[in-house]
Design a protein around this motif. Structure first.
Motif, PDB file in Angstrom:
ATOM      1  N   UNK A  65       0.807  -1.214   0.000  1.00 50.49           N
ATOM      2  CA  UNK A  65       0.000   0.000   0.000  1.00 50.49           C
ATOM      3  C   UNK A  65       0.849   1.278   0.000  1.00 50.49           C
ATOM      4  N   UNK A  66       1.893   1.391   0.842  1.00 47.30           N
ATOM      5  CA  UNK A  66       2.712   2.615   0.791  1.00 47.30           C
ATOM      6  C   UNK A  66       3.305   2.877  -0.592  1.00 47.30           C
ATOM      7  N   UNK A  67       3.824   1.812  -1.239  1.00 50.23           N
ATOM      8  CA  UNK A  67       4.377   1.975  -2.579  1.00 50.23           C
ATOM      9  C   UNK A  67       3.282   2.371  -3.568  1.00 50.23           C
ATOM     10  N   UNK A  68       2.090   1.827  -3.394  1.00 50.06           N
ATOM     11  CA  UNK A  68       0.977   2.167  -4.280  1.00 50.06           C
ATOM     12  C   UNK A  68       0.633   3.657  -4.154  1.00 50.06           C
ATOM     13  N   UNK A  69       0.617   4.166  -2.946  1.00 50.22           N
ATOM     14  CA  UNK A  69       0.284   5.576  -2.740  1.00 50.22           C
ATOM     15  C   UNK A  69       1.359   6.486  -3.336  1.00 50.22           C
ATOM     16  N   UNK A  70       2.623   6.097  -3.188  1.00 54.47           N
ATOM     17  CA  UNK A  70       3.711   6.860  -3.812  1.00 54.47           C
ATOM     18  C   UNK A  70       3.567   6.819  -5.340  1.00 54.47           C
ATOM     19  N   UNK A  71       3.160   5.674  -5.847  1.00 53.80           N
ATOM     20  CA  UNK A  71       2.953   5.529  -7.287  1.00 53.80           C
ATOM     21  C   UNK A  71       1.835   6.437  -7.776  1.00 53.80           C
ATOM     22  N   UNK A  72       0.744   6.518  -7.013  1.00 50.33           N
ATOM     23  CA  UNK A  72      -0.355   7.406  -7.368  1.00 50.33           C
ATOM     24  C   UNK A  72       0.114   8.861  -7.355  1.00 50.33           C
ATOM     25  N   UNK A  73       0.952   9.199  -6.386  1.00 49.57           N
ATOM     26  CA  UNK A  73       1.523  10.545  -6.310  1.00 49.57           C
ATOM     27  C   UNK A  73       2.326  10.840  -7.570  1.00 49.57           C
ATOM     28  N   UNK A  74       3.146   9.875  -7.988  1.00 46.31           N
ATOM     29  CA  UNK A  74       3.965  10.040  -9.198  1.00 46.31           C
ATOM     30  C   UNK A  74       3.097  10.154 -10.436  1.00 46.31           C
ATOM     31  N   UNK A  75       2.034   9.382 -10.485  1.00 47.61           N
ATOM     32  CA  UNK A  75       1.121   9.434 -11.625  1.00 47.61           C
ATOM     33  C   UNK A  75       0.457  10.800 -11.738  1.00 47.61           C
ATOM     34  N   UNK A  76       0.387  11.535 -10.614  1.00 43.92           N
ATOM     35  CA  UNK A  76      -0.200  12.869 -10.627  1.00 43.92           C
ATOM     36  C   UNK A  76       0.524  13.849 -11.528  1.00 43.92           C
ATOM     37  N   UNK A  77       1.759  13.517 -11.947  1.00 45.55           N
ATOM     38  CA  UNK A  77       2.482  14.377 -12.892  1.00 45.55           C
ATOM     39  C   UNK A  77       1.691  14.540 -14.182  1.00 45.55           C
ATOM     40  N   UNK A  78       0.913  13.512 -14.536  1.00 47.30           N
ATOM     41  CA  UNK A  78       0.076  13.616 -15.723  1.00 47.30           C
ATOM     42  C   UNK A  78      -0.952  14.731 -15.592  1.00 47.30           C
ATOM     43  N   UNK A  79      -1.466  14.929 -14.377  1.00 49.09           N
ATOM     44  CA  UNK A  79      -2.391  16.026 -14.138  1.00 49.09           C
ATOM     45  C   UNK A  79      -1.711  17.377 -14.273  1.00 49.09           C
ATOM     46  N   UNK A  80      -0.455  17.458 -13.822  1.00 44.60           N
ATOM     47  CA  UNK A  80       0.298  18.704 -13.965  1.00 44.60           C
ATOM     48  C   UNK A  80       0.526  19.037 -15.436  1.00 44.60           C
ATOM     49  N   UNK A  81       0.776  18.023 -16.253  1.00 43.35           N
ATOM     50  CA  UNK A  81       0.918  18.228 -17.696  1.00 43.35           C
ATOM     51  C   UNK A  81      -0.392  18.746 -18.276  1.00 43.35           C
ATOM     52  N   UNK A  82      -1.506  18.164 -17.836  1.00 43.51           N
ATOM     53  CA  UNK A  82      -2.818  18.599 -18.307  1.00 43.51           C
ATOM     54  C   UNK A  82      -3.031  20.079 -18.042  1.00 43.51           C
ATOM     55  N   UNK A  83      -2.649  20.543 -16.855  1.00 48.08           N
ATOM     56  CA  UNK A  83      -2.833  21.953 -16.513  1.00 48.08           C
ATOM     57  C   UNK A  83      -1.877  22.851 -17.296  1.00 48.08           C
ATOM     58  N   UNK A  84      -0.621  22.426 -17.430  1.00 49.39           N
ATOM     59  CA  UNK A  84       0.359  23.264 -18.111  1.00 49.39           C
ATOM     60  C   UNK A  84       0.066  23.396 -19.607  1.00 49.39           C
ATOM     61  N   UNK A  85      -0.575  22.388 -20.176  1.00 46.19           N
ATOM     62  CA  UNK A  85      -0.860  22.407 -21.605  1.00 46.19           C
ATOM     63  C   UNK A  85      -1.756  23.572 -21.989  1.00 46.19           C
ATOM     64  N   UNK A  86      -2.715  23.922 -21.113  1.00 44.12           N
ATOM     65  CA  UNK A  86      -3.610  25.030 -21.452  1.00 44.12           C
ATOM     66  C   UNK A  86      -2.847  26.346 -21.511  1.00 44.12           C
ATOM     67  N   UNK A  87      -1.822  26.498 -20.661  1.00 41.46           N
ATOM     68  CA  UNK A  87      -1.009  27.704 -20.728  1.00 41.46           C
ATOM     69  C   UNK A  87      -0.125  27.701 -21.970  1.00 41.46           C
ATOM     70  N   UNK A  88       0.332  26.515 -22.376  1.00 43.75           N
ATOM     71  CA  UNK A  88       1.141  26.431 -23.596  1.00 43.75           C
ATOM     72  C   UNK A  88       0.347  26.900 -24.807  1.00 43.75           C
ATOM     73  N   UNK A  89      -0.968  26.688 -24.775  1.00 43.54           N
ATOM     74  CA  UNK A  89      -1.813  27.130 -25.885  1.00 43.54           C
ATOM     75  C   UNK A  89      -1.873  28.643 -25.989  1.00 43.54           C
ATOM     76  N   UNK A  90      -1.553  29.342 -24.907  1.00 48.39           N
ATOM     77  CA  UNK A  90      -1.648  30.801 -24.894  1.00 48.39           C
ATOM     78  C   UNK A  90      -0.313  31.484 -25.183  1.00 48.39           C
ATOM     79  N   UNK A  91       0.778  30.725 -25.281  1.00 48.59           N
ATOM     80  CA  UNK A  91       2.100  31.328 -25.442  1.00 48.59           C
ATOM     81  C   UNK A  91       2.206  32.205 -26.688  1.00 48.59           C
ATOM     82  N   UNK A  92       1.738  31.691 -27.814  1.00 47.19           N
ATOM     83  CA  UNK A  92       1.843  32.414 -29.079  1.00 47.19           C
ATOM     84  C   UNK A  92       0.522  33.037 -29.512  1.00 47.19           C
ATOM     85  N   UNK A  93      -0.501  32.911 -28.696  1.00 45.11           N
ATOM     86  CA  UNK A  93      -1.829  33.384 -29.087  1.00 45.11           C
ATOM     87  C   UNK A  93      -1.875  34.909 -29.148  1.00 45.11           C
TER      88      UNK A  93
END
Length: 417
Positions: free
Chosen positions: A103-131
């Motif tokens: 379970x502890x390793x699983x929770x750390x893994x879920x934390x690491x998987x959260x990087x995908x959510x950070x990419x999701x958020x940053x992508x919307x700002x990337x769309x505004x860079x050249x807009x």
């Protein structure tokens, strides 16, 4: 480089970013649909089920600032690809942890998987860079809209994920995470190979070519706070993003619990949440168009009015499935209007060289606010019930509205001084 060239690059960048959002949403949607079940299975108790979403949200918050700082140094392309690669590692770690029943390793893994959510958020700002300024919110909203495809399709891959897991001999409930790993790999490769030229680096170069002074970039948590203290519009945008997200998560997270306590069947609960998610993403281009036409702050206020209406409906008829469904759709629409317009306001309020620092800080604060809102909402639900929870959350909506109105009053005072 001509204006036509910049516009062509922006259109290409939007297509790549949208495709990356679809892949990211596809993988994350497939994984999170089974995350709570997997955590409960490995932990041996339903009490652990909520830790999956909590750890992934915290992961998004923790990875937001490092990935934004990386983007500031080497561009969006490498930052988004790195986030996808970290998400890939997280998904693989989930499968390993499940096989070990750790379970502890699983929770750390879920934390690491959260990087995908950070990419999701940053992508919307990337769309505004050249807009362009007149289409910035619309361009941003189109990438947000692309998330709809992955979010809707992702949960429907649970069945195929189980079949894949069985054929590969994977532990129970981990087939969806194999799909998530593959999707994260594809998104990382896509960003790395196709996001050329890098929109953020090109935006900085364009500013230099146009004679805009480019002081050294400032980075760090404390620096972001200082920049926002010097930029009232940016501070209001960050506050709007955080409080709107906390409002949405607080009510959305407690709605399935409330409906289950009233013996509403699981398919109906799933439909309510699906309609809420559609409200969050499917109409984002409409709010992007509005933000470009009538202004960022006006659209934020419209979003807060929609959020307030949602809370009023929920408070007035908390025991009606129909009313709760309408309220959840309004909740998603209000979040969408506020998030799209506030993201555009933040982007254009901060100098290009400091933009990624403040954006990363904003994404982190937004994620922490969502996690905190969900946690506090559980305590409020237990203490006073679902109906009065909505009254408590109205305070957050009121604070955002007041901050936006004060910003407008301040700007008016500056213009007339």
């Amino acid at each position: 480089m001509s204006i036509t060239d910049y516009r062509a690059i922006q259109r290409r960048s939007l297509r790549v970013l949208a495709a990356g959002q679809i892949l990211g949403g596809l993988g994350m949607g497939a994984a999170f649909s089974l995350g709570s079940l997997l955590t409960a299975e490995v932990g041996g108790s339903p009490a652990y089920a909520g830790l999956s979403a909590t750890m992934s949200t915290l992961g998004t918050a923790l990875f937001a600032i490092p990935l934004a700082r990386l983007a500031g140094r080497v561009g969006r392309r490498y930052a988004l690809a790195t986030g996808g690669a970290i998400g890939l590692v997280g998904a693989v770690m989930v499968i390993v942890a499940a096989g070990m029943s750790n379970l502890p390793l699983l929770l750390v893994s879920m934390l690491t998987l959260g990087a995908g959510g950070a990419v999701n958020l940053q992508t919307r700002f990337a769309a505004a860079d050249l807009a362009r300024a007149e289409t910035r919110a619309r361009d941003l909203s189109l990438v947000v809209w692309a998330t709809t495809i992955g979010i809707v399709a992702g949960p429907n891959l649970v069945g195929p994920g189980d079949a894949l897991g069985d054929s590969l001999g994977l532990p129970l409930f981990t087939g969806a995470f194999a799909i998530a790993a593959f999707a994260q790999l594809c998104s990382a490769v896509l960003f790395l190979t196709a996001l050329r030229p890098d929109p953020l680096l090109l935006a900085k170069q364009r500013a230099i070519d146009e004679g805009v002074p480019a002081p050294a970039a400032r980075r760090g948590f404390g620096v972001a706070v200082k920049i926002l203290a010097e930029t009232p519009a940016g501070a209001v945008a960050v506050f709007t993003l955080a409080m709107s997200h906390a409002t949405m998560v607080a009510v959305m997270a407690m709605t399935p619990v409330h409906l289950a306590l009233h013996d509403v069947v699981l398919p109906m609960i799933g439909l309510v949440i699906s309609l809420h998610t559609a409200g969050m993403y499917a109409f984002s281009p409409v709010f992007g168009w509005l933000a470009d036409r009538i202004g960022r702050t006006t659209t934020i206020l419209i979003g807060q009015v929609i959020l307030f209406s949602s809370l009023v409906v929920n408070f007035s008829a908390p025991d009606s499935v129909g009313a709760v469904t309408i309220a959840l759709v309004l909740l998603g629409l209000g979040w969408s209007a506020s998030t799209v317009s506030a993201s555009a306001l933040l982007t254009e309020s901060v100098a290009a060289e400091n933009r990624t620092t403040v954006q990363g800080f904003s994404d982190s604060v937004m994620s922490f606010a969502g996690a905190g809102g969900g946690a506090l909402a559980g305590l409020v639900l237990a203490a006073v019930g679902y109906g009065l929870l909505n009254v408590w959350v109205m305070c957050l909506v009121g604070l955002v509205a007041v901050s936006v109105l004060l910003l407008g009053w301040r700007n008016k005072s500056v213009r007339t001084a």
